[in-house]
Design a protein around this motif. Sequence first.
Motif, PDB file in Angstrom:
ATOM      1  N   LYS A 334       0.787  -0.977  -0.068  1.00 37.59           N
ATOM      2  CA  LYS A 334       0.059   0.039   0.011  1.00 37.59           C
ATOM      3  C   LYS A 334       0.884   1.232   0.024  1.00 37.59           C
ATOM      4  O   LYS A 334       0.613   2.340  -0.676  1.00 37.59           O
ATOM      5  N   PHE A 335       1.982   1.215   0.978  1.00 35.70           N
ATOM      6  CA  PHE A 335       2.831   2.556   0.834  1.00 35.70           C
ATOM      7  C   PHE A 335       4.013   2.544  -0.288  1.00 35.70           C
ATOM      8  O   PHE A 335       4.201   3.734  -0.432  1.00 35.70           O
ATOM      9  N   PHE A 336       4.460   1.404  -0.588  1.00 34.89           N
ATOM     10  CA  PHE A 336       5.637   1.368  -1.397  1.00 34.89           C
ATOM     11  C   PHE A 336       5.373   0.911  -2.620  1.00 34.89           C
ATOM     12  O   PHE A 336       6.297   1.106  -3.736  1.00 34.89           O
ATOM     13  N   GLY A 337       4.342   0.250  -2.900  1.00 34.40           N
ATOM     14  CA  GLY A 337       3.899  -0.341  -4.448  1.00 34.40           C
ATOM     15  C   GLY A 337       4.715  -1.519  -4.604  1.00 34.40           C
ATOM     16  O   GLY A 337       5.499  -2.136  -3.520  1.00 34.40           O
ATOM     17  N   HIS A 338       4.422  -2.278  -5.685  1.00 36.39           N
ATOM     18  CA  HIS A 338       4.924  -3.720  -5.875  1.00 36.39           C
ATOM     19  C   HIS A 338       6.357  -3.717  -5.912  1.00 36.39           C
ATOM     20  O   HIS A 338       7.024  -4.468  -5.468  1.00 36.39           O
ATOM     21  N   ARG A 339       7.001  -2.804  -7.011  1.00 34.84           N
ATOM     22  CA  ARG A 339       8.416  -2.919  -7.267  1.00 34.84           C
ATOM     23  C   ARG A 339       9.266  -2.624  -6.252  1.00 34.84           C
ATOM     24  O   ARG A 339      10.172  -3.606  -6.026  1.00 34.84           O
ATOM     25  N   ILE A 340       9.153  -1.617  -5.533  1.00 33.37           N
ATOM     26  CA  ILE A 340      10.068  -1.470  -4.641  1.00 33.37           C
ATOM     27  C   ILE A 340       9.935  -2.392  -3.365  1.00 33.37           C
ATOM     28  O   ILE A 340      10.865  -2.752  -2.733  1.00 33.37           O
ATOM     29  N   THR A 341       8.797  -2.955  -3.038  1.00 30.44           N
ATOM     30  CA  THR A 341       8.749  -3.801  -1.974  1.00 30.44           C
ATOM     31  C   THR A 341       9.423  -5.117  -2.413  1.00 30.44           C
ATOM     32  O   THR A 341      10.098  -5.566  -1.413  1.00 30.44           O
ATOM     33  N   ILE A 342       9.258  -5.505  -3.491  1.00 28.01           N
ATOM     34  CA  ILE A 342       9.941  -6.762  -3.778  1.00 28.01           C
ATOM     35  C   ILE A 342      11.582  -6.463  -3.710  1.00 28.01           C
ATOM     36  O   ILE A 342      11.996  -7.367  -3.458  1.00 28.01           O
ATOM     37  N   ALA A 343      11.936  -5.542  -4.779  1.00 26.27           N
ATOM     38  CA  ALA A 343      13.303  -5.415  -4.664  1.00 26.27           C
ATOM     39  C   ALA A 343      13.917  -5.414  -3.341  1.00 26.27           C
ATOM     40  O   ALA A 343      14.913  -5.469  -3.268  1.00 26.27           O
ATOM     41  N   SER A 344      13.317  -4.176  -2.466  1.00 21.32           N
ATOM     42  CA  SER A 344      14.012  -4.186  -1.171  1.00 21.32           C
ATOM     43  C   SER A 344      14.022  -5.310  -0.187  1.00 21.32           C
ATOM     44  O   SER A 344      14.823  -5.519   0.328  1.00 21.32           O
ATOM     45  N   SER A 345      12.900  -6.183  -0.083  1.00 28.09           N
ATOM     46  CA  SER A 345      12.857  -7.263   0.422  1.00 28.09           C
ATOM     47  C   SER A 345      13.533  -8.382   0.135  1.00 28.09           C
ATOM     48  O   SER A 345      14.235  -9.192   0.718  1.00 28.09           O
ATOM     49  N   GLN A 346      13.696  -8.611  -1.288  1.00 25.37           N
ATOM     50  CA  GLN A 346      14.987  -9.590  -2.085  1.00 25.37           C
ATOM     51  C   GLN A 346      16.308  -9.122  -1.578  1.00 25.37           C
ATOM     52  O   GLN A 346      17.095 -10.025  -1.033  1.00 25.37           O
ATOM     53  N   SER A 347      16.649  -7.781  -1.806  1.00 27.09           N
ATOM     54  CA  SER A 347      17.957  -7.736  -1.395  1.00 27.09           C
ATOM     55  C   SER A 347      18.331  -7.614   0.047  1.00 27.09           C
ATOM     56  O   SER A 347      19.451  -8.046   0.649  1.00 27.09           O
ATOM     57  N   THR A 348      17.482  -7.356   0.969  1.00 25.84           N
ATOM     58  CA  THR A 348      17.596  -7.582   2.374  1.00 25.84           C
ATOM     59  C   THR A 348      17.845  -8.820   2.682  1.00 25.84           C
ATOM     60  O   THR A 348      18.785  -9.379   3.532  1.00 25.84           O
ATOM     61  N   ALA A 349      17.017  -9.644   2.356  1.00 24.69           N
ATOM     62  CA  ALA A 349      17.347 -11.138   2.348  1.00 24.69           C
ATOM     63  C   ALA A 349      18.844 -11.782   1.979  1.00 24.69           C
ATOM     64  O   ALA A 349      19.430 -12.422   2.648  1.00 24.69           O
ATOM     65  N   GLY A 350      19.117 -11.301   0.917  1.00 21.82           N
ATOM     66  CA  GLY A 350      20.561 -11.435   0.503  1.00 21.82           C
ATOM     67  C   GLY A 350      21.517 -10.994   1.333  1.00 21.82           C
ATOM     68  O   GLY A 350      22.350 -11.386   1.731  1.00 21.82           O
ATOM     69  N   PHE A 351      21.410  -9.959   1.974  1.00 18.74           N
ATOM     70  CA  PHE A 351      22.402  -9.213   2.998  1.00 18.74           C
ATOM     71  C   PHE A 351      22.436  -9.878   4.226  1.00 18.74           C
ATOM     72  O   PHE A 351      23.592 -10.019   4.985  1.00 18.74           O
ATOM     73  N   PHE A 352      21.278 -10.520   4.690  1.00 15.78           N
ATOM     74  CA  PHE A 352      21.355 -11.228   6.041  1.00 15.78           C
ATOM     75  C   PHE A 352      22.049 -12.774   5.859  1.00 15.78           C
ATOM     76  O   PHE A 352      22.620 -13.043   6.558  1.00 15.78           O
ATOM     77  N   ILE A 353      21.861 -13.178   4.544  1.00 21.09           N
ATOM     78  CA  ILE A 353      22.608 -14.527   4.095  1.00 21.09           C
ATOM     79  C   ILE A 353      24.270 -14.216   4.185  1.00 21.09           C
ATOM     80  O   ILE A 353      24.868 -14.974   4.741  1.00 21.09           O
ATOM     81  N   LEU A 354      24.614 -12.897   3.547  1.00 14.50           N
ATOM     82  CA  LEU A 354      25.810 -12.778   3.451  1.00 14.50           C
ATOM     83  C   LEU A 354      26.550 -12.410   5.003  1.00 14.50           C
ATOM     84  O   LEU A 354      27.605 -12.741   5.049  1.00 14.50           O
ATOM     85  N   ALA A 355      25.574 -11.947   5.552  1.00 16.44           N
ATOM     86  CA  ALA A 355      26.132 -11.519   7.019  1.00 16.44           C
ATOM     87  C   ALA A 355      26.514 -12.851   7.836  1.00 16.44           C
ATOM     88  O   ALA A 355      27.272 -12.883   8.819  1.00 16.44           O
ATOM     89  N   ASN A 356      25.833 -13.814   7.648  1.00 17.91           N
ATOM     90  CA  ASN A 356      26.048 -15.132   8.183  1.00 17.91           C
ATOM     91  C   ASN A 356      27.486 -15.565   8.086  1.00 17.91           C
ATOM     92  O   ASN A 356      27.996 -16.381   8.515  1.00 17.91           O
ATOM     93  N   VAL A 357      28.041 -15.087   6.658  1.00 20.40           N
ATOM     94  CA  VAL A 357      29.279 -15.628   6.269  1.00 20.40           C
ATOM     95  C   VAL A 357      30.372 -15.108   7.376  1.00 20.40           C
ATOM     96  O   VAL A 357      31.640 -15.891   7.491  1.00 20.40           O
ATOM     97  N   LEU A 358      30.004 -13.877   7.830  1.00 16.52           N
ATOM     98  CA  LEU A 358      31.121 -13.236   8.541  1.00 16.52           C
ATOM     99  C   LEU A 358      31.040 -13.874  10.207  1.00 16.52           C
ATOM    100  O   LEU A 358      31.736 -13.500  10.873  1.00 16.52           O
TER     101      LEU A 358
END
Length: 465
Positions: A334-358
């Motif tokens: 509702k607040f951010f629309g489809h594209r921004i929500t998908i792109a941001s949540s997808q990239s955030t998930a990737g950052f959490f996985i990379l953080a686990n490497v450290l």
Amino acid sequence: LSLKDLLTVSIPTDPQQGPSHCRRFRHPQWHLLDPNVTATNWSKEATEPCVDGWVYDSSTFTSTVVTQWDLVCHSQHLKPMGQSIYMVGILLGSTVWGLLSDRFGRKPTLIWCCLHVAVTSTLTIFAPNFLIYCGLRFVSAFAVAGIVMTSTMLLVEWTPTPKRAVSMTILGCFLSLGQMGLGGLAFALRDWRTLQLAVSVPFFATFLANWWLPESARWLIIMGKPDKGLQELKKVARINGQKEAKKTLTIEIVLKRLQFSRQAFFTRKVVRNNFALWLLRDPILALSFRFSVTFSYYGLVLDLQNLGSDIFLLQVLFGAVDFLGRATTPFLLKFFGHRITIASSQSTAGFFILANVLVPRDFQSMRVVFAVLGKGCFGVTLTCLTVYRTELFPTSLRMTADGLLQAAGRLGAVMGPLIGMTRQALPLLPPLSYGIAPIASSFLLLPLPETKGLPLPDTMQSLEN
């Protein structure tokens, strides 16, 4: 001799200085009991494979497919291979059931797939060997794809535009509840055959219940069957308590709607003849990078053992965080629309996985937190994609296009466990791949059109508009 001494003289050490799982000494190495002799003072020629079999720890599960068919040592690669075979079944099923659903309807496809899964999943418990087990799992997965696609599409095509995000979120939350329930069921049923039977039998009930479901009126009208479409509309109106709809819903209204469907039926043939060119459009190309989401998602969730010893708790945690993440989806859309929500949540998930490497392996709790948060972000991404991808295609070809998108995603699900097989040789490759892929692909979603608040397109013309 103590058990420790017996292991010392009988079993060589692995690189982690523990007893080797896959080799033994040909003869007892008594000299290793000397405190002045290091455990590495032995020749590899003095060892041999464990030809007499293995003893398994049955404290967690009394029986698994690993212990059933000895998927260890030289056969340990068969476990992730079996997972990938299951995903290949879903990949192929996504393409086939998408075409059949557009041709024969959503409801018949859903009913047949439920019966298909019920029978083949139940037969799995009688598999005499791992090859037949994988074959039955493949056939079962082939129909699971049809259930996922047709049930989602029926819900989308019966839901008004303002409520579409909410209905898809509810569907996603039930998937999360199922994941949590699976953790509890596995905790109660520690034998793999009993667990397999417990998750297979309910499909017989859904097979019977789905006969009551209405067919998609939108699809019936588009296919030139206004009378049947009107009948289904009145059926749903009656279920919803809309008594006045019996008078207001007439064949004239449906025929007025049919003016668009005749055009859709004509353009459907044209589009099919040029479908190869149409696939080169931006929505298909960008959403094909759904590959990266499922690649990381299944690589993460199918390898719970590397995150901790209590896999039951992890399964429930994954489901709970997934539920919370999906529940926030309507507000984010509702607040951010489809594209921004998908792109941001997808990239955030990737950052959490990379953080686990450290994070060192000694900090197991922190590793679990990062993994669970990443799983929650993937839950948001997948729920948003469920809404978004249905809004990019006309009704006459929606299931066909969705099947191809699902196939692209399932290709990622196939590759996820296979990349996990490289963990022993290249420990950093799986987590780096699972983290970088969603971050990189998130940028490809930004050029796509925003569809928030727009009705489902029924024809090629409405899609262009």
